[in-house]
Motif scaffolding. Sequence first.
Motif, PDB file in Angstrom:
ATOM      1  N   LYS A  80       6.687  47.688  13.077  1.00  0.00           N
ATOM      2  CA  LYS A  80       5.893  47.014  11.817  1.00  0.00           C
ATOM      3  C   LYS A  80       7.036  46.962  10.645  1.00  0.00           C
ATOM      4  O   LYS A  80       7.289  48.107  10.348  1.00  0.00           O
ATOM      5  CB  LYS A  80       4.499  47.678  11.661  1.00  0.00           C
ATOM      6  CG  LYS A  80       3.493  47.653  12.639  1.00  0.00           C
ATOM      7  CD  LYS A  80       2.205  48.132  12.339  1.00  0.00           C
ATOM      8  CE  LYS A  80       1.277  48.120  13.440  1.00  0.00           C
ATOM      9  NZ  LYS A  80      -0.015  48.725  13.015  1.00  0.00           N
ATOM     10  N   ASP A 126       7.423  45.364   6.883  1.00  0.00           N
ATOM     11  CA  ASP A 126       6.861  44.643   5.455  1.00  0.00           C
ATOM     12  C   ASP A 126       7.636  45.000   4.189  1.00  0.00           C
ATOM     13  O   ASP A 126       8.554  45.801   4.203  1.00  0.00           O
ATOM     14  CB  ASP A 126       5.571  45.122   5.398  1.00  0.00           C
ATOM     15  CG  ASP A 126       4.508  44.121   4.671  1.00  0.00           C
ATOM     16  OD1 ASP A 126       5.196  43.215   3.891  1.00  0.00           O
ATOM     17  OD2 ASP A 126       3.399  44.111   4.709  1.00  0.00           O
ATOM     18  N   SER A 176      10.101  39.664  -0.089  1.00  0.00           N
ATOM     19  CA  SER A 176      10.414  38.225   0.448  1.00  0.00           C
ATOM     20  C   SER A 176      11.729  37.796   0.657  1.00  0.00           C
ATOM     21  O   SER A 176      11.972  37.211   1.443  1.00  0.00           O
ATOM     22  CB  SER A 176       9.539  37.451  -0.454  1.00  0.00           C
ATOM     23  OG  SER A 176      10.149  37.560  -1.649  1.00  0.00           O
ATOM     24  N   PHE A 234      13.115  39.283   3.694  1.00  0.00           N
ATOM     25  CA  PHE A 234      12.278  38.737   4.893  1.00  0.00           C
ATOM     26  C   PHE A 234      13.081  37.779   5.806  1.00  0.00           C
ATOM     27  O   PHE A 234      12.958  37.902   6.911  1.00  0.00           O
ATOM     28  CB  PHE A 234      11.002  38.051   4.217  1.00  0.00           C
ATOM     29  CG  PHE A 234      10.254  37.381   5.236  1.00  0.00           C
ATOM     30  CD1 PHE A 234       9.173  37.930   6.010  1.00  0.00           C
ATOM     31  CD2 PHE A 234      10.172  35.908   5.453  1.00  0.00           C
ATOM     32  CE1 PHE A 234       8.526  37.237   7.202  1.00  0.00           C
ATOM     33  CE2 PHE A 234       9.577  35.113   6.447  1.00  0.00           C
ATOM     34  CZ  PHE A 234       8.488  35.948   7.297  1.00  0.00           C
ATOM     35  N   SER A 248      13.411  38.745   9.707  1.00  0.00           N
ATOM     36  CA  SER A 248      12.593  37.841  10.652  1.00  0.00           C
ATOM     37  C   SER A 248      13.687  37.368  11.832  1.00  0.00           C
ATOM     38  O   SER A 248      13.304  37.399  12.911  1.00  0.00           O
ATOM     39  CB  SER A 248      12.178  36.722   9.741  1.00  0.00           C
ATOM     40  OG  SER A 248      10.967  37.100   9.148  1.00  0.00           O
ATOM     41  N   SER A 253       6.586  42.690  14.096  1.00  0.00           N
ATOM     42  CA  SER A 253       5.855  42.011  13.165  1.00  0.00           C
ATOM     43  C   SER A 253       6.637  42.315  11.921  1.00  0.00           C
ATOM     44  O   SER A 253       6.999  43.394  11.258  1.00  0.00           O
ATOM     45  CB  SER A 253       4.536  42.517  13.111  1.00  0.00           C
ATOM     46  OG  SER A 253       4.216  43.781  12.551  1.00  0.00           O
ATOM     47  N   GLY A 285       6.305  41.366   7.696  1.00  0.00           N
ATOM     48  CA  GLY A 285       5.417  40.788   6.438  1.00  0.00           C
ATOM     49  C   GLY A 285       6.355  40.659   5.309  1.00  0.00           C
ATOM     50  O   GLY A 285       7.385  40.950   5.098  1.00  0.00           O
ATOM     51  N   GLU A 286       5.785  39.884   4.342  1.00  0.00           N
ATOM     52  CA  GLU A 286       6.521  39.860   3.066  1.00  0.00           C
ATOM     53  C   GLU A 286       5.624  39.791   1.800  1.00  0.00           C
ATOM     54  O   GLU A 286       5.369  39.090   0.995  1.00  0.00           O
ATOM     55  CB  GLU A 286       7.278  38.307   3.013  1.00  0.00           C
ATOM     56  CG  GLU A 286       6.222  37.309   3.245  1.00  0.00           C
ATOM     57  CD  GLU A 286       6.964  35.991   3.147  1.00  0.00           C
ATOM     58  OE1 GLU A 286       6.600  35.074   3.905  1.00  0.00           O
ATOM     59  OE2 GLU A 286       7.839  35.852   2.391  1.00  0.00           O
ATOM     60  N   SER A 287       5.067  41.167   1.709  1.00  0.00           N
ATOM     61  CA  SER A 287       4.035  41.464   0.715  1.00  0.00           C
ATOM     62  C   SER A 287       4.772  41.881  -0.626  1.00  0.00           C
ATOM     63  O   SER A 287       4.123  42.231  -1.789  1.00  0.00           O
ATOM     64  CB  SER A 287       3.115  42.564   1.125  1.00  0.00           C
ATOM     65  OG  SER A 287       3.786  43.749   1.201  1.00  0.00           O
ATOM     66  N   GLY A 302       5.576  46.762   0.179  1.00  0.00           N
ATOM     67  CA  GLY A 302       6.290  47.344   1.539  1.00  0.00           C
ATOM     68  C   GLY A 302       6.593  48.996   1.210  1.00  0.00           C
ATOM     69  O   GLY A 302       6.177  49.686   2.431  1.00  0.00           O
ATOM     70  N   LYS A 322       3.302  50.917   1.660  1.00  0.00           N
ATOM     71  CA  LYS A 322       2.919  51.078   3.185  1.00  0.00           C
ATOM     72  C   LYS A 322       3.813  52.010   3.997  1.00  0.00           C
ATOM     73  O   LYS A 322       3.304  52.636   4.770  1.00  0.00           O
ATOM     74  CB  LYS A 322       2.972  49.572   3.667  1.00  0.00           C
ATOM     75  CG  LYS A 322       2.042  48.577   3.259  1.00  0.00           C
ATOM     76  CD  LYS A 322       1.922  47.194   3.745  1.00  0.00           C
ATOM     77  CE  LYS A 322       0.966  46.219   3.275  1.00  0.00           C
ATOM     78  NZ  LYS A 322       0.997  45.019   3.828  1.00  0.00           N
ATOM     79  N   ASP A 336       5.691  34.730  -2.668  1.00  0.00           N
ATOM     80  CA  ASP A 336       6.160  33.937  -1.656  1.00  0.00           C
ATOM     81  C   ASP A 336       7.072  33.135  -2.115  1.00  0.00           C
ATOM     82  O   ASP A 336       6.900  32.020  -3.178  1.00  0.00           O
ATOM     83  CB  ASP A 336       5.089  33.112  -0.803  1.00  0.00           C
ATOM     84  CG  ASP A 336       5.454  32.055   0.202  1.00  0.00           C
ATOM     85  OD1 ASP A 336       6.571  32.097   0.211  1.00  0.00           O
ATOM     86  OD2 ASP A 336       4.655  31.682   0.876  1.00  0.00           O
TER      87      ASP A 336
END
Length: 337
Positions: free
Chosen positions: A64, A66, A69, A72, A76, A92, A94-96, A101, A104, A223
């Motif tokens: 995982k 995150d 962005s 990202f 990815s 996975s 994410g881009e929070s 990140g 988390k 984003d």
Amino acid sequence: MLNKAMRKGTIVMSSAVLALTLAACGQKDDGKTSAGGTTNTPAPAETKKEDPKPAEQKLSGEIKIDGSSTVFPISSAVAEEFMKKYKDVKVSVGESGSGNGIKKLIGLEIDIANSSRKMKDQELADLKAKNDDTVMMPIALDGITVVVNKDNTWAKEMTVAELKKIWEKDSKVKKWSDVRAGWPAEDIKLFGPGTASGTFEYFTEAINGTAKVSRTDYTASEDDNVLVKGVAGDKNALGYFGYSYYFENKEKLNAVGIKVDDASPAVLPSHETIEKLTYKPLAREIYIYPLKSALQKPHVKEFIKFYNSAEGQKLVEEAKYIKLPADKYTKNLEAVK
């Protein structure tokens, strides 16, 4: 002809009888060792061992990621190629935003944080309080790009002081003419990263002098594609985000050349100016932060090795970022030996 054929048949038959006789002389009926000490019992046919399955078939698990962005697109791309190679591993991404990140990561909710800024001492202390730790791994160079609409014919270059005038806390700038005399008396529409973004933090420190100190009356998003769309859709818009997003949308946007001061030349972001760090003050390193506990897992360890490999460096460039000197990736790999 017949006699010759018969002789040939006699030779073949005699040879066969002789071979059987010799075999019988060296072997008893019970198949035990003969007087010569040699076992003549035919050895069982050797079972051919199957080649071991490739290493990628043995790795399995979940990873995982995150955060930023900006990072990202790289993570990815690396994740996609890694999953092609190791089909039993699910990654996975994410881009929070960098800050979220890192939160988390501290909460042990993810294995790797993407970040466009360095972790703070307090964040590292909070993670250690959870009996874990991380490794800062720079993975690329980026240049925060200031962009305007394609129809903007006036703001081709700006000084750091002018950018500060626009973006500082309690800024009085409302129109383009408030920035420089002779520019249109039209309202500026501002777009930028949210406050959890490492790009926001880096930009505000580099331009305004203090991290996270900024005007708040602008359209914010974690984003970057939202920011691209916003600037591309308004002639009087101005925004900023990572170089990759500008490069992928340069047919829709214009980059603004940055002048450190009035006497300095305007420098546009490019592969060369970012790599040589002449794009000041907005060229920077970007990072991934894997948990040390996660690095003990074979599939995470292999992912980090892949990320820092020659193939991973190629993916950095395919994502329109600038790869670091080789010794930086070598140092990253020391953490997974």
